[in-house]
Write a protein that holds these residues in place. Structure first.
Motif, mmCIF file in Angstrom:
data_model
loop_
_atom_site.group_PDB
_atom_site.id
_atom_site.type_symbol
_atom_site.label_atom_id
_atom_site.label_comp_id
_atom_site.label_asym_id
_atom_site.label_seq_id
_atom_site.Cartn_x
_atom_site.Cartn_y
_atom_site.Cartn_z
ATOM 1 N N ALA A 68 -5.858 1.609 1.788
ATOM 2 C CA ALA A 68 -6.820 0.811 2.547
ATOM 3 C C ALA A 68 -5.987 -0.214 3.281
ATOM 4 N N GLU A 69 -4.962 -0.951 2.685
ATOM 5 C CA GLU A 69 -4.166 -1.947 3.450
ATOM 6 C C GLU A 69 -3.181 -1.251 4.466
ATOM 7 N N ALA A 70 -2.703 -0.147 3.948
ATOM 8 C CA ALA A 70 -2.192 0.690 5.198
ATOM 9 C C ALA A 70 -2.922 0.883 6.336
ATOM 10 N N VAL A 71 -4.241 1.388 6.245
ATOM 11 C CA VAL A 71 -5.041 1.708 7.009
ATOM 12 C C VAL A 71 -5.084 0.532 7.884
ATOM 13 N N ARG A 72 -5.450 -0.500 7.496
ATOM 14 C CA ARG A 72 -5.899 -1.912 8.042
ATOM 15 C C ARG A 72 -4.520 -2.275 8.819
ATOM 16 N N LEU A 73 -3.385 -2.404 8.410
ATOM 17 C CA LEU A 73 -2.222 -2.763 8.986
ATOM 18 C C LEU A 73 -1.645 -1.737 10.046
ATOM 19 N N ARG A 74 -2.005 -0.665 9.977
ATOM 20 C CA ARG A 74 -1.393 0.820 10.679
ATOM 21 C C ARG A 74 0.073 0.702 10.297
ATOM 22 N N ARG A 75 0.385 0.862 8.903
ATOM 23 C CA ARG A 75 1.827 1.037 8.522
ATOM 24 C C ARG A 75 1.638 2.266 7.829
ATOM 25 N N LYS A 76 2.867 3.082 8.220
ATOM 26 C CA LYS A 76 3.045 4.503 7.666
ATOM 27 C C LYS A 76 3.467 4.222 6.151
ATOM 28 N N VAL A 77 3.287 5.254 5.290
ATOM 29 C CA VAL A 77 3.524 5.266 3.967
ATOM 30 C C VAL A 77 4.293 6.554 3.442
ATOM 31 N N ASN A 78 5.023 6.543 2.365
ATOM 32 C CA ASN A 78 5.460 7.304 1.397
ATOM 33 C C ASN A 78 4.642 7.782 0.450
ATOM 34 N N LEU A 79 3.839 8.940 0.303
ATOM 35 C CA LEU A 79 3.094 9.161 -0.779
ATOM 36 C C LEU A 79 3.612 10.306 -1.789
ATOM 37 N N THR A 80 3.396 9.969 -2.887
ATOM 38 C CA THR A 80 3.534 11.214 -4.159
ATOM 39 C C THR A 80 2.089 11.818 -4.320
ATOM 40 N N TYR A 81 1.920 12.854 -3.982
ATOM 41 C CA TYR A 81 0.712 13.637 -4.218
ATOM 42 C C TYR A 81 0.734 14.775 -4.795
ATOM 43 N N ASN A 82 0.113 14.979 -6.118
ATOM 44 C CA ASN A 82 0.106 16.121 -6.842
ATOM 45 C C ASN A 82 1.569 16.569 -6.928
ATOM 46 N N ASP A 83 2.323 15.447 -7.399
ATOM 47 C CA ASP A 83 3.908 15.779 -7.770
ATOM 48 C C ASP A 83 4.650 16.218 -6.528
ATOM 49 N N ASN A 84 4.167 16.144 -5.198
ATOM 50 C CA ASN A 84 4.761 16.430 -3.997
ATOM 51 C C ASN A 84 5.035 15.228 -3.115
ATOM 52 N N ARG A 85 6.351 15.067 -2.687
ATOM 53 C CA ARG A 85 6.542 13.742 -2.039
ATOM 54 C C ARG A 85 6.118 13.909 -0.412
#
Length: 319
Positions: free
Chosen positions: A139-156
């Protein structure tokens, strides 16, 4: 009506910064000339607003100025206070800020401190409450319009831009975009979030429109099995609790025979799900079609009988 329009005009300028009279006129459905008259009225009332003509001009509030809440009527304040603290707000980590805002609204609107009279509990009965520890970061990334690196279901996934969040019946989803088109991730399956220093330019994107189209495509893509059932009055009465309110129109469309039984089509994700849900109705539901579901339910019933028959024999032998 004009007082309401003046308040909306001030709030538009507070939210949007500098806007042209044409843009404001389109939002408020009046003429640009009316906007200029309203700007003058706001200024006369002490609101620090100014306008400038020509290229780069427009209407704007003094930098840093915020409209006070004193203009709220008791009815408006009550409308904002009615729902209490919704679970999605708490999930986002905004509970304390929400409660502080509610108190300011209550005082500004002159609403007495009273017990909560309406509470919205959105998730359905027997739904799962999955943990979403990374929701506030997204939610903070949405508000600040910042890109992120995600680990999702063990995939980067690297350099993802979060465009918005959707709460669907208590389940959180993130709408993100990578190098091409937006896609959807279930927030409970996010295992790590690293916020990057890089900001992204938010594209022309309507979250509600995207979600409705994505949801429709998703529902169409799911494999579904339709089961034609004949249900007793007792089964019909229990169906909304077991299957959800979407079966109510199906029940209403099905005429009852002389004994009160109704022929009702039900839809399931797959045959195993149909058997598991319908077995609990015992002899109060008859499956008319397809034959494959009838046969699986019959096999399930025989297996249950055999299981408990063997267990009973063992107990008798032990005695």
């Amino acid at each position: 009506m004009r007082a309401d329009r003046l308040l909306r005009l001030a709030l538009l300028l507070q939210a949007g910064g500098r806007m042209t009279a044409t843009e404001l006129a389109a939002e408020l459905e009046v003429s640009p000339r009316t906007i200029y008259r309203d700007i003058a009225a706001l200024s006369a009332a002490g609101v620090p607003v100014w306008s400038a003509s020509g290229p780069g001009g427009g209407c704007q509030l003094l930098d840093g100025y915020r409209m006070p809440l004193s203009g709220l009527s008791p009815e408006e304040a009550t409308a904002l206070l009615t729902l209490g603290l919704p679970a999605p707000i708490r999930d986002l980590g905004l509970g304390p800020a929400f409660e502080s805002a509610r108190e300011q609204v209550r005082v500004a609107g002159g609403v007495p401190l009273e017990p909560l009279t309406v509470y919205v509990d959105a998730p359905r009965w027997f739904g799962t409450n999955a943990s979403v520890p990374h929701l506030p970061a997204v939610a903070e990334a949405v508000r600040l319009r910042r890109k992120v690196n995600l680990t999702y279901n063990d995939n980067r996934r690297r350099g993802v831009a979060p465009l918005g969040l959707v709460n669907k019946a208590g389940v959180w989803y993130a709408v993100v975009v990578g190098s091409t088109s937006p896609f959807v991730l279930r927030v409970a399956r996010i295992q790590a979030v690293d916020m990057l220093g890089e900001q992204f330019d938010r594209p022309a994107f309507d979250l509600v429109d995207f979600w409705e189209r994505w949801k429709t495509d998703f529902e169409r893509s799911r494999s579904r099995v339709e089961v034609l059932t004949r249900a007793s009055p007792d089964a019909v009465e229990a169906m909304p609790e077991v299957f959800g309110e979407h079966v109510v129109p199906l029940i209403a469309d099905a005429a009852a025979d002389d004994n009160g039984w109704r022929t009702i089509p039900l839809t399931f994700d797959h045959e195993a799900a149909a058997v598991a849900r319908l077995a609990g109705f015992a002899d109060q539901i008859e499956i008319l079609a397809p034959d494959s579901v009838r046969e699986r339910l019959l096999a399930t019933a025989r297996a249950i009988i055999a299981k408990y028959h063997d267990t009973q024999k063992e107990r008798v032998t032990r005695r």
